[in-house]
Design a protein around this motif. Sequence first.
Motif, PDB file in Angstrom:
ATOM      1  N   GLY A  95      16.656 -49.871 -45.448  1.00 59.34           N
ATOM      2  CA  GLY A  95      16.122 -48.513 -45.476  1.00 59.34           C
ATOM      3  C   GLY A  95      14.737 -48.400 -45.769  1.00 59.34           C
ATOM      4  O   GLY A  95      14.189 -47.470 -45.535  1.00 59.34           O
ATOM      5  N   THR A  99      12.283 -49.986 -42.714  1.00 61.87           N
ATOM      6  CA  THR A  99      11.736 -48.692 -42.290  1.00 61.87           C
ATOM      7  C   THR A  99      10.178 -48.655 -42.226  1.00 61.87           C
ATOM      8  O   THR A  99       9.384 -48.391 -41.413  1.00 61.87           O
ATOM      9  N   SER A 117      18.834 -40.837 -40.107  1.00 60.64           N
ATOM     10  CA  SER A 117      19.160 -40.336 -41.625  1.00 60.64           C
ATOM     11  C   SER A 117      20.685 -40.007 -41.415  1.00 60.64           C
ATOM     12  O   SER A 117      21.230 -40.367 -40.576  1.00 60.64           O
ATOM     13  N   THR A 118      21.097 -39.289 -42.500  1.00 58.86           N
ATOM     14  CA  THR A 118      22.597 -39.212 -42.532  1.00 58.86           C
ATOM     15  C   THR A 118      22.759 -37.818 -43.231  1.00 58.86           C
ATOM     16  O   THR A 118      22.005 -37.305 -44.392  1.00 58.86           O
ATOM     17  N   VAL A 121      22.530 -37.775 -47.266  1.00 57.62           N
ATOM     18  CA  VAL A 121      21.257 -37.448 -48.145  1.00 57.62           C
ATOM     19  C   VAL A 121      21.717 -36.059 -48.916  1.00 57.62           C
ATOM     20  O   VAL A 121      21.067 -35.858 -50.072  1.00 57.62           O
ATOM     21  N   LYS A 151      18.587 -43.718 -47.451  1.00 62.02           N
ATOM     22  CA  LYS A 151      18.171 -42.799 -46.588  1.00 62.02           C
ATOM     23  C   LYS A 151      17.287 -41.858 -46.918  1.00 62.02           C
ATOM     24  O   LYS A 151      16.429 -41.380 -46.228  1.00 62.02           O
ATOM     25  N   ARG A 152      17.455 -41.467 -48.157  1.00 60.52           N
ATOM     26  CA  ARG A 152      16.366 -40.476 -48.869  1.00 60.52           C
ATOM     27  C   ARG A 152      15.109 -41.157 -48.931  1.00 60.52           C
ATOM     28  O   ARG A 152      14.164 -40.464 -48.691  1.00 60.52           O
ATOM     29  N   GLN A 154      13.986 -43.502 -47.037  1.00 58.03           N
ATOM     30  CA  GLN A 154      13.628 -43.479 -45.508  1.00 58.03           C
ATOM     31  C   GLN A 154      12.876 -42.322 -44.882  1.00 58.03           C
ATOM     32  O   GLN A 154      12.039 -42.296 -44.191  1.00 58.03           O
ATOM     33  N   GLU A 155      13.807 -41.105 -45.345  1.00 61.89           N
ATOM     34  CA  GLU A 155      13.112 -40.005 -45.039  1.00 61.89           C
ATOM     35  C   GLU A 155      11.661 -39.611 -45.491  1.00 61.89           C
ATOM     36  O   GLU A 155      10.750 -39.199 -44.934  1.00 61.89           O
ATOM     37  N   ILE A 171      13.562 -37.023 -37.403  1.00 62.14           N
ATOM     38  CA  ILE A 171      14.518 -37.311 -38.529  1.00 62.14           C
ATOM     39  C   ILE A 171      15.681 -36.784 -37.913  1.00 62.14           C
ATOM     40  O   ILE A 171      15.850 -35.344 -38.000  1.00 62.14           O
ATOM     41  N   ARG A 173      19.428 -36.018 -39.188  1.00 61.73           N
ATOM     42  CA  ARG A 173      20.457 -36.088 -40.081  1.00 61.73           C
ATOM     43  C   ARG A 173      21.826 -36.265 -39.366  1.00 61.73           C
ATOM     44  O   ARG A 173      22.340 -35.185 -39.219  1.00 61.73           O
ATOM     45  N   PRO A 236      13.648 -33.027 -40.503  1.00 67.06           N
ATOM     46  CA  PRO A 236      14.592 -33.361 -40.397  1.00 67.06           C
ATOM     47  C   PRO A 236      15.544 -32.298 -39.651  1.00 67.06           C
ATOM     48  O   PRO A 236      15.475 -30.988 -39.915  1.00 67.06           O
TER      49      PRO A 236
END
Length: 329
Positions: A95, A99, A117-118, A121, A151-152, A154-155, A171, A173, A236
């Motif tokens: 991540g 990234t 992302s996911t 987050v 993931k956070r 990564q954003e 991005i 999610r 996102p």
Amino acid sequence: MKKKVLITGAAGFLGSHLCDRFIKEGYHVVAMDNFITGDKKNIEHLMGLEHFEFVAHDVTNFIELRGKLHYILHFASPASPIDYLKIPIQTLKVGALGTHNLLGLAKAKNARMLIASTSEVYGDPLVHPQSEDYYGNVNAIGPRGVYDEAKRFQESITMAYHRFHGIETRIARIFNTYGPRMRLNDGRVIPAFIGQALRGEDLTVFGDGSQTRSFCYVDDQIEGIYRLLLSNYSDPVNIGNPHEITIKEFAEEVIKLTGTKQKIVYKELPQDDPLQRQPDITLAKKILNWEPKISRAEGMKLTYNYFKSLSKEELYKSAHKDFKKHIKK
């Protein structure tokens, strides 16, 4: 000249379906994976195609590709609780370092980059449903924190490259997604339930089953990701199915679908497991003109048929150390 796209995590569940989609759309696909959680069989059908090439590489190491590159889709990451609890350091590294390396490649190639992302987050959300302006409720030092915070971060680094270097970034999610090529017993609800049903085992529900999830079929998910990549929107965007169901109700649906006689057994809810998960997809509808089309009933039939086609060895190997005695039955 065909446009070239790099897809990391290409041998994984979503990554392999993305490879299929971009080949179908006429791109030259460079697929990258180190098989830490991916499976070569997911992309074997593409090997040998003129416009498909595979690169065995760990994205946490420096990445170098020759020639023009138009798009990067970063899907390299463990994505299930069993995986990221077993390999927490690698999860954080892919991540963060992965990234960073790919954003550097995007900058060097002047390529547009989309990151996977996911919904994680949002953590165990205090807002329901979850919209993109919700900052989340995440336990950074809990066992799930290695995935959530990866993931956070990564954003954050993606937006930093977008603002500071002017890189075109997207991005996605991603909320709970299912379909063919999921790994059995990777800790996610659908393959766990179907695997247990096919093996004649009781279905395991963690907690009292009142927690909710919203499941999106893979074809709908890929369509949303594809549209987001080609859009002009850099913040996102939630990509998921807003139709919510409790885990207990879903277990009952699986028992009905498979025609099995198992009962539901309950175990303690893992730490920080989200009690509610439902995407607000208002933004995706507006920006992408996208919403899911495939019903859960239809998607689950397709998914069940896929798992039912697996060999007994595949069905038991990931669930039992002594799987060989099971496949003799």
